[in-house]
Design a protein around this motif. Structure first.
Motif, PDB file in Angstrom:
ATOM      1  N   GLU B   8       0.815  -1.200   0.000  1.00 29.57           N
ATOM      2  CA  GLU B   8       0.000   0.000   0.000  1.00 29.57           C
ATOM      3  C   GLU B   8       0.854   1.257   0.000  1.00 29.57           C
ATOM      4  O   GLU B   8       0.572   2.210  -0.711  1.00 29.57           O
ATOM      5  CB  GLU B   8      -0.895   0.029   1.240  1.00 29.57           C
ATOM      6  CG  GLU B   8      -2.203  -0.696   0.990  1.00 29.57           C
ATOM      7  CD  GLU B   8      -2.875  -1.041   2.285  1.00 29.57           C
ATOM      8  OE1 GLU B   8      -2.707  -0.263   3.243  1.00 29.57           O
ATOM      9  OE2 GLU B   8      -3.536  -2.086   2.345  1.00 29.57           O
ATOM     10  N   HIS B  11       2.022   2.246  -3.299  1.00 30.08           N
ATOM     11  CA  HIS B  11       1.070   2.871  -4.210  1.00 30.08           C
ATOM     12  C   HIS B  11       0.766   4.301  -3.821  1.00 30.08           C
ATOM     13  O   HIS B  11       0.435   5.121  -4.661  1.00 30.08           O
ATOM     14  CB  HIS B  11      -0.228   2.071  -4.253  1.00 30.08           C
ATOM     15  CG  HIS B  11      -0.042   0.792  -5.011  1.00 30.08           C
ATOM     16  ND1 HIS B  11       0.560   0.778  -6.230  1.00 30.08           N
ATOM     17  CD2 HIS B  11      -0.366  -0.486  -4.703  1.00 30.08           C
ATOM     18  CE1 HIS B  11       0.611  -0.472  -6.645  1.00 30.08           C
ATOM     19  NE2 HIS B  11       0.067  -1.248  -5.733  1.00 30.08           N
ATOM     20  N   LYS B  12       0.760   4.585  -2.548  1.00 28.48           N
ATOM     21  CA  LYS B  12       0.450   5.950  -2.117  1.00 28.48           C
ATOM     22  C   LYS B  12       1.657   6.499  -1.371  1.00 28.48           C
ATOM     23  O   LYS B  12       1.735   6.429  -0.143  1.00 28.48           O
ATOM     24  CB  LYS B  12      -0.756   5.940  -1.161  1.00 28.48           C
ATOM     25  CG  LYS B  12      -2.067   5.758  -1.889  1.00 28.48           C
ATOM     26  CD  LYS B  12      -3.202   5.872  -0.900  1.00 28.48           C
ATOM     27  CE  LYS B  12      -4.372   5.008  -1.273  1.00 28.48           C
ATOM     28  NZ  LYS B  12      -5.182   4.691  -0.111  1.00 28.48           N
ATOM     29  N   ARG B  21      -4.694  14.310  -7.839  1.00 27.60           N
ATOM     30  CA  ARG B  21      -5.275  14.327  -9.178  1.00 27.60           C
ATOM     31  C   ARG B  21      -5.843  12.956  -9.523  1.00 27.60           C
ATOM     32  O   ARG B  21      -6.943  12.815 -10.051  1.00 27.60           O
ATOM     33  CB  ARG B  21      -4.186  14.714 -10.173  1.00 27.60           C
ATOM     34  CG  ARG B  21      -4.653  14.720 -11.599  1.00 27.60           C
ATOM     35  CD  ARG B  21      -3.507  15.074 -12.519  1.00 27.60           C
ATOM     36  NE  ARG B  21      -3.718  14.488 -13.838  1.00 27.60           N
ATOM     37  CZ  ARG B  21      -4.574  14.972 -14.711  1.00 27.60           C
ATOM     38  NH1 ARG B  21      -5.281  16.044 -14.441  1.00 27.60           N
ATOM     39  NH2 ARG B  21      -4.721  14.383 -15.887  1.00 27.60           N
ATOM     40  N   ARG B  22      -5.082  11.942  -9.123  1.00 27.54           N
ATOM     41  CA  ARG B  22      -5.503  10.589  -9.425  1.00 27.54           C
ATOM     42  C   ARG B  22      -6.811  10.239  -8.716  1.00 27.54           C
ATOM     43  O   ARG B  22      -7.715   9.630  -9.305  1.00 27.54           O
ATOM     44  CB  ARG B  22      -4.395   9.628  -8.983  1.00 27.54           C
ATOM     45  CG  ARG B  22      -4.612   8.210  -9.475  1.00 27.54           C
ATOM     46  CD  ARG B  22      -3.560   7.290  -8.915  1.00 27.54           C
ATOM     47  NE  ARG B  22      -3.926   5.918  -9.184  1.00 27.54           N
ATOM     48  CZ  ARG B  22      -3.668   5.297 -10.330  1.00 27.54           C
ATOM     49  NH1 ARG B  22      -3.013   5.917 -11.294  1.00 27.54           N
ATOM     50  NH2 ARG B  22      -4.057   4.056 -10.521  1.00 27.54           N
ATOM     51  N   LEU B  25      -9.683  12.028 -10.422  1.00 22.18           N
ATOM     52  CA  LEU B  25     -10.050  11.331 -11.648  1.00 22.18           C
ATOM     53  C   LEU B  25     -10.809  10.054 -11.337  1.00 22.18           C
ATOM     54  O   LEU B  25     -11.790   9.718 -12.006  1.00 22.18           O
ATOM     55  CB  LEU B  25      -8.797  11.014 -12.476  1.00 22.18           C
ATOM     56  CG  LEU B  25      -8.127  12.212 -13.130  1.00 22.18           C
ATOM     57  CD1 LEU B  25      -6.869  11.778 -13.857  1.00 22.18           C
ATOM     58  CD2 LEU B  25      -9.077  12.890 -14.097  1.00 22.18           C
ATOM     59  N   SER B  26     -10.359   9.358 -10.283  1.00 19.00           N
ATOM     60  CA  SER B  26     -11.036   8.106  -9.941  1.00 19.00           C
ATOM     61  C   SER B  26     -12.479   8.356  -9.526  1.00 19.00           C
ATOM     62  O   SER B  26     -13.382   7.619  -9.915  1.00 19.00           O
ATOM     63  CB  SER B  26     -10.298   7.393  -8.812  1.00 19.00           C
ATOM     64  OG  SER B  26      -9.009   7.078  -9.220  1.00 19.00           O
ATOM     65  N   THR B  28     -14.371  10.932 -10.378  1.00 22.99           N
ATOM     66  CA  THR B  28     -15.142  11.321 -11.554  1.00 22.99           C
ATOM     67  C   THR B  28     -15.474  10.099 -12.395  1.00 22.99           C
ATOM     68  O   THR B  28     -16.595   9.945 -12.892  1.00 22.99           O
ATOM     69  CB  THR B  28     -14.342  12.318 -12.412  1.00 22.99           C
ATOM     70  OG1 THR B  28     -13.600  13.152 -11.548  1.00 22.99           O
ATOM     71  CG2 THR B  28     -15.255  13.139 -13.275  1.00 22.99           C
ATOM     72  N   LEU B  29     -14.497   9.217 -12.510  1.00 24.85           N
ATOM     73  CA  LEU B  29     -14.709   7.991 -13.276  1.00 24.85           C
ATOM     74  C   LEU B  29     -15.822   7.166 -12.648  1.00 24.85           C
ATOM     75  O   LEU B  29     -16.714   6.670 -13.336  1.00 24.85           O
ATOM     76  CB  LEU B  29     -13.414   7.179 -13.320  1.00 24.85           C
ATOM     77  CG  LEU B  29     -13.456   5.903 -14.147  1.00 24.85           C
ATOM     78  CD1 LEU B  29     -13.522   6.244 -15.618  1.00 24.85           C
ATOM     79  CD2 LEU B  29     -12.244   5.041 -13.876  1.00 24.85           C
ATOM     80  N   ALA B  32     -19.121   8.840 -13.428  1.00 26.44           N
ATOM     81  CA  ALA B  32     -19.559   8.601 -14.810  1.00 26.44           C
ATOM     82  C   ALA B  32     -20.041   7.168 -14.962  1.00 26.44           C
ATOM     83  O   ALA B  32     -21.071   6.907 -15.590  1.00 26.44           O
ATOM     84  CB  ALA B  32     -18.413   8.875 -15.780  1.00 26.44           C
ATOM     85  N   GLY B  33     -19.314   6.240 -14.346  1.00 23.31           N
ATOM     86  CA  GLY B  33     -19.714   4.837 -14.425  1.00 23.31           C
ATOM     87  C   GLY B  33     -21.060   4.613 -13.773  1.00 23.31           C
ATOM     88  O   GLY B  33     -21.930   3.935 -14.326  1.00 23.31           O
TER      89      GLY B  33
END
Lengths: 223, 177, 292
Positions: B8, B11-12, B21-22, B25-26, B28-29, B32-33
């Protein structure tokens, strides 16, 4: 808690690499519509898949009301369209989605053709894609009969006459598709089975192959 | 467990208060999904659950037998109702056992056993003066009270008498026991 | 399988090699450094852009679905000779192609195999026919021009077929069934009647069925041959409830002079004016209200 559950599964099945491979692979700039607007032509494949998913879902829900029987088929469609809440929407999705999926697939095919993306080493993926195209046309043809109205009946009759014109085998093909000598009760059940089980099964297998190959080979380079 | 922690942290690498930012985006994704899934699936869910939300129509009354023919002994009557089941309309046959009680009131029991849904019948050699179910030997009294096996008394039809005829309506739970 | 204990290895399975930790460390992802420009991760960066397009398409799609209900005509009737068959639009080009003289009749084999089968097989095998290294379409003129010619042909054939269908509808004065049906349903609902379901219309019962006009005159005139022994319809339309549709004068007119180019024959030779009047009087009593 989800993290713990995930870790528990991951420890046993080692699933991280599977989705990491999909999630982290880099997508090049030339297919990204945010960088070049003209790259929207690369979206048609994904949109075809999106509409296909809608088709599968709406089809599954429609079979909750539909019966493939020449006496009741028409009335069950009429019932689900007019008496069931959102019936017109769900049937509309399936009806218009069928057309849209053909359009999207057509555009996707043209994109692949005119960018020459089917060339080595991607020949097999093109062949699989064309097989998907034929399966989709088959789904369109068999699905057209199911409401059992005049339009469905006569279009199927004409279509089977065309199949009957194939030399030597024509009559056999026609009789096999008819399930007898006339377009009737057996034709409807046959078309239903093909539309709902056989072709979707083939479609899913082909799609899996299509996606596996694109993941393996990567997207074709810029021109 | 320590190797998971190790993963972990790789990754962070930096943990800041503001959204990365990531992460943005996640989210928002995900939005949208969710929109796409919801837009496509919600109408289908409403479509599928429609039967439980549709207005139930109460069954009307059906004329079955002349009032004078009803006695203290249960009599079986068979009658047809008009049933609209989606696109399918039919006239299924139903049965009822009609009896007049001591005070002269007419009541009608549904012969569907409350144990596992077999058809009970009145009397016979095995169980005189009782309703008897052939499947598992459930017994009921004349009023439909469950004596053996069955967990509940027999259901009752709504009864209406008019101009010397008995009319049966919808089925309700037994009110006599 | 070596049993050395590596601290970086996530799981060590002992005695069972079915599930094995694979070493991904030396698998290099496809290299895009050869491609110019910036590349980005599939999730979330790129997929988000794709899904934005997806959201727009979904909204457009739902608008279409809500605005335009899926068509449904009348129940299939194999005896309906007036129906103009029409396949779904994406088969129209094939349908039209097979109408042409060199693709039908004696040449049907050429039409089905040569003009339809071979192009499809060529399309399927395109990568094996167009084997050059060049990818740009203007550098491979043969493949591209064949494709463009086929595209133009498909568009043209589809258009011709559709135009012909529209022309035929106009020439025969036909309204497509699904539209006619919607209009009828709207009319019925506007009148406060239940939405009619084609083929399941309730035919009202007969009024005064023992009237001699029916039992004698109409039986002699063989009305029931077409309109059915119970006037429930058959070759001709049902006559029960006809009083709601036609007035007595109109019925007299129909019986006397016939209707629909002899589909309903004229009975002025076979029946006296008095008999016709008798029948018309009885038929005009056939109203749904009176039958209840």
């Amino acid at each position: 808690m989800f993290k713990n559950m995930y870790n528990w599964i991951d420890e046993r099945l080692d699933i991280t690499p599977m989705w990491r491979d999909i999630a982290d692979h880099e997508v090049p700039e030339h297919v990204n519509p945010a960088h070049h607007f003209s790259a929207f032509v690369y979206c048609f494949g994904g949109l075809t898949f999106f509409i296909t998913v809608i088709q599968i879902l709406s089809g599954m829900f429609l079979t909750m009301y539909y019966v493939p029987d020449i006496i009741n088929a028409y009335y069950s469609v009429d019932y689900l369209q007019h008496q069931v809440a959102f019936g017109a929407i769900v049937r509309g999705m399936h009806h218009w989605g069928a057309s849209l999926v053909i359009v999207m697939m057509f555009l996707h095919t043209l994109r692949v053709f005119f960018t020459g993306s089917y060339k080595a080493p991607r020949e097999m993926n093109w062949v699989v894609g064309m097989l998907i195209f034929f399966v989709m046309l088959g789904l369109g043809f068999t699905g057209y009969l199911l409401p059992w109205d005049n339009k469905a009946y006569y279009a199927t009759k004409v279509g089977l006459e065309i199949a009957g014109a194939v030399p030597f085998l024509g009559d056999y093909i026609k009789e096999l598709m008819n399930g007898g000598t006339i377009v009737g009760a057996q034709t409807l059940t046959r078309f239903f089975a093909i539309h709902v089980f056989f072709l979707p099964g083939a479609l899913l297998a082909l799609l899996a192959g299509h996606f596996f190959m694109i993941r393996k080979q990567g997207i074709s380079g810029p021109l | 467990m320590d190797h998971n922690k190790q993963q972990e942290t790789t990754h962070k690498p930096v943990k800041r208060k503001e959204m990365s930012r990531r992460q943005f985006l996640s989210y928002t994704l995900g939005g949208a999904g969710a929109f796409m899934a919801g837009g496509a699936i919600l109408p289908m869910i409403r479509f599928a659950v429609d039967p439980i939300l549709q207005k139930k129509e109460k069954a009307g009354f059906v004329k079955v037998i002349e009032e004078s023919k009803v006695t203290n002994e249960p009599t079986e009557v068979k009658f047809k109702i008009h049933q609209v089941d989606g696109w399918y309309e039919s006239d299924p046959k139903l049965a009822a056992w009609i009896t007049k009680d001591e005070s002269g009131k007419i009541f009608a029991l549904s012969p569907v056993c409350k144990h596992l849904g077999c058809m009970v019948s009145w009397g016979g050699e095995e169980a005189p003066n009782e309703y008897h179910c052939p499947c598992h030997g459930a017994r009921y009294t004349k009023d439909g009270k469950n004596l053996k096996v069955a967990p509940k008394p027999l259901d009752e039809y709504e009864v209406k008498t008019e101009n010397g005829w008995v009319y049966l309506g919808p089925i309700d739970p037994n009110s006599r026991v | 399988m070596a049993h050395k204990h590596d601290p970086n290895e996530k799981i060590v399975f002992i005695g069972d090699s079915r599930v094995r930790k694979r070493d991904y460390s030396n698998v290099t992802p496809p290299d895009y450094t050869a491609f110019p420009g910036k590349s980005e991760a599939f999730i979330p960066n790129f997929l988000l852009k794709e899904w934005m397009v997806g959201v727009v398409v979904l909204i457009g799609f739902l608008v279409l679905v809500i605005a335009e209900p899926a068509p449904l005509g009348y129940p299939a009737d194999p005896l309906n000779s007036a129906f103009i068959p029409m396949p779904d639009w994406y088969f129209l080009f094939l349908y039209q192609l097979l109408k042409y003289p060199y693709a039908s009749g004696d040449f049907i084999v050429l039409g089905v195999l040569g003009l339809s089968g071979i192009p499809f097989i060529a399309l399927l095998l395109a990568p094996f026919l167009d084997t050059g290294k060049e990818r740009r379409f203007y550098r491979r003129p043969i493949a591209s021009s064949l494709m463009i010619v086929s595209l133009v042909a498909v568009v043209y054939l589809t258009w011709v077929s559709w135009a012909h269908y529209q022309h035929e509808l106009e020439a025969t004065g036909t309204v497509p069934e699904h539209i006619e049906r919607e209009i009828k349903a709207e009319e019925a609902v506007a009148k406060g009647l239940p939405r009619p379901i084609p083929g399941k219309e309730k035919i009202p019962a007969m009024v005064a069925a023992d009237d001699p006009a029916f039992t004698e005159t109409m039986t002699q005139a063989a009305c029931i041959a077409c309109h059915g022994a119970e006037l429930e319809g058959g070759g001709g339309p049902a006559l029960r409830g006809i009083g709601d549709v036609l007035s007595k004068d109109e019925i007299v007119q129909t019986i006397t002079n016939g209707k629909g180019d002899g589909a309903m024959p004229a009975f002025k030779e076979n029946l006296s004016a008095e008999q016709i009047d008798q029948i018309a009087t009885w038929l005009s009593k056939q109203k749904a209200e009176a039958a209840e």
